[in-house]
Motif scaffolding. Structure first.
Motif, short mmCIF file in Angstrom:
data_model
loop_
_atom_site.label_atom_id
_atom_site.label_comp_id
_atom_site.label_asym_id
_atom_site.label_seq_id
_atom_site.Cartn_x
_atom_site.Cartn_y
_atom_site.Cartn_z
N PHE A 76 -51.15 1.31 8.61
CA PHE A 76 -50.41 2.56 8.44
C PHE A 76 -51.36 3.66 8.00
O PHE A 76 -52.47 3.40 7.51
CB PHE A 76 -49.27 2.38 7.43
CG PHE A 76 -49.71 1.89 6.07
CD1 PHE A 76 -50.14 2.77 5.09
CD2 PHE A 76 -49.69 0.52 5.78
CE1 PHE A 76 -50.53 2.32 3.85
CE2 PHE A 76 -50.09 0.06 4.54
CZ PHE A 76 -50.51 0.96 3.56
N ASP A 77 -50.93 4.91 8.16
CA ASP A 77 -51.77 6.06 7.84
C ASP A 77 -51.58 6.50 6.40
O ASP A 77 -50.48 6.43 5.84
CB ASP A 77 -51.42 7.24 8.76
CG ASP A 77 -51.76 6.94 10.22
OD1 ASP A 77 -52.75 6.21 10.44
OD2 ASP A 77 -51.05 7.43 11.10
N MET A 133 -57.38 -5.92 4.60
CA MET A 133 -57.58 -5.33 3.27
C MET A 133 -58.73 -4.34 3.29
O MET A 133 -59.68 -4.42 2.51
CB MET A 133 -57.80 -6.43 2.23
CG MET A 133 -56.57 -7.28 1.98
SD MET A 133 -56.73 -8.46 0.62
CE MET A 133 -56.90 -7.34 -0.76
N GLU A 134 -58.59 -3.36 4.19
CA GLU A 134 -59.61 -2.34 4.30
C GLU A 134 -59.00 -1.02 4.77
O GLU A 134 -57.88 -0.98 5.27
CB GLU A 134 -60.73 -2.76 5.25
CG GLU A 134 -60.32 -2.89 6.70
CD GLU A 134 -61.48 -3.33 7.59
OE1 GLU A 134 -62.47 -3.86 7.05
OE2 GLU A 134 -61.39 -3.13 8.81
N ILE A 135 -59.77 0.06 4.56
CA ILE A 135 -59.37 1.39 5.02
C ILE A 135 -60.39 1.85 6.06
O ILE A 135 -61.61 1.75 5.84
CB ILE A 135 -59.33 2.40 3.86
CG1 ILE A 135 -58.37 1.95 2.77
CG2 ILE A 135 -58.89 3.77 4.37
CD1 ILE A 135 -58.24 2.92 1.61
N GLU A 136 -59.88 2.34 7.17
CA GLU A 136 -60.73 2.91 8.22
C GLU A 136 -60.62 4.43 8.13
O GLU A 136 -59.52 4.98 8.13
CB GLU A 136 -60.29 2.42 9.59
CG GLU A 136 -60.35 0.90 9.73
CD GLU A 136 -59.63 0.39 10.97
OE1 GLU A 136 -59.19 1.24 11.78
OE2 GLU A 136 -59.50 -0.83 11.11
N LEU A 161 -46.73 4.22 -2.37
CA LEU A 161 -46.68 5.68 -2.17
C LEU A 161 -46.21 6.02 -0.76
O LEU A 161 -45.38 6.90 -0.56
CB LEU A 161 -48.06 6.29 -2.43
CG LEU A 161 -48.51 6.34 -3.89
CD1 LEU A 161 -50.02 6.57 -3.97
CD2 LEU A 161 -47.77 7.44 -4.65
N VAL A 162 -46.74 5.30 0.22
CA VAL A 162 -46.39 5.57 1.62
C VAL A 162 -44.93 5.19 1.89
O VAL A 162 -44.26 5.81 2.71
CB VAL A 162 -47.34 4.79 2.56
CG1 VAL A 162 -46.87 4.85 4.00
CG2 VAL A 162 -48.75 5.39 2.46
#
Length: 242
Positions: free
Chosen positions: A144-145, A156-159, A179-180
């Motif tokens: 998700f963004d 378990m990572e952010i791109e 939060l999202v």
């Protein structure tokens, strides 16, 4: 190497002789038993303490096991439960399992069988927890963004938009996901702590704030838009993407 913690098993049973017999047996099986003879005492304990499993009788002096399990679920207390009771009718078994019990054992029972059932439920519980990152995030959730970046729970990572990717911890992932899930809503620090650490966690707001700083620093380092992830002073945080 530290020893593995013994599982805490609550015994909620009105017949003291049976409770003591079971407790003695569980101690010999390397478990930590704690006895309660009234449902209200078990509820009070579980509202502020963690237990690995509860053995629950249907007949209690102040309530029934069926009412007790309903009260536990209403308070979001998800302790695994095995009914251990003389109520052996099919109606009682179905009711107990429908209410969310993990197993149902009728009296009289053998202590080795009880031990086997406890261990089976504990194994199932641990397997189910393997899918959880925090109370509100599972590893099977889709990407998700968030603040121009893409969060991948499975990896378990952010791109980031600049093409880089970074690993993140369970707590950071839990905070972002919560939060999202509630965009454009002011979320109190307490609600975030409950969602990520659990309702009974003794976690201070300062610890949450430190994780939020880590998230913001990571986003800022990759030039993401952190203006939409704001602090509401004295209250908590808001993710305001629109």
């Amino acid at each position: 190497m530290p020893k593995e913690a013994k599982p805490l098993i609550l015994i909620c049973e009105d017949e003291k002789e049976i409770a003591e017999m079971v407790a003695d047996h569980l101690e010999g099986e390397d478990m930590l038993p704690q006895m309660f003879h009234r449902g209200e005492h078990a509820i009070r304990f579980l509202k502020s303490n963690h237990a690995n499993l509860m053995l629950l009788d249907v007949n209690l002096p102040d309530t029934t096991g069926f009412q007790l399990i309903e009260e536990l679920r209403q308070n979001n207390i998800q302790v695994p439960i095995i009914f251990v009771t003389a109520h052996n009718s099919e109606v009682s078994k179905v009711k107990g399992l429908d209410l969310g019990a993990d197993d149902y054992l009728t009296k009289p029972f053998s202590l080795p069988e009880l031990t086997a059932r406890i261990k089976a439920v504990l194994r199932r519980t641990e397997t189910a927890k393997d899918q959880l990152i925090t109370n509100n995030v599972e590893i099977t959730e889709k990407p998700f963004d968030f603040c121009d970046a893409k969060v991948n729970p499975t990896r378990m990572e952010i791109e980031f938009p600049d093409g880089a990717s970074e690993k993140i911890g369970r707590k950071e992932l839990g905070i972002i996901s919560y939060l999202v899930s509630y965009p454009n809503t002011v979320l109190t620090r307490r609600s975030l702590i409950h969602a990520v650490w659990g309702v009974h966690a003794d976690v201070r707001s300062r610890s949450l704030d430190q994780y939020v700083v880590k998230i913001r620093n990571l986003l800022t380092a990759h030039e993401c838009n952190t203006d939409i992830f704001r602090t509401v002073h004295g209250v908590g945080y808001i993710y305001d993407p629109v």
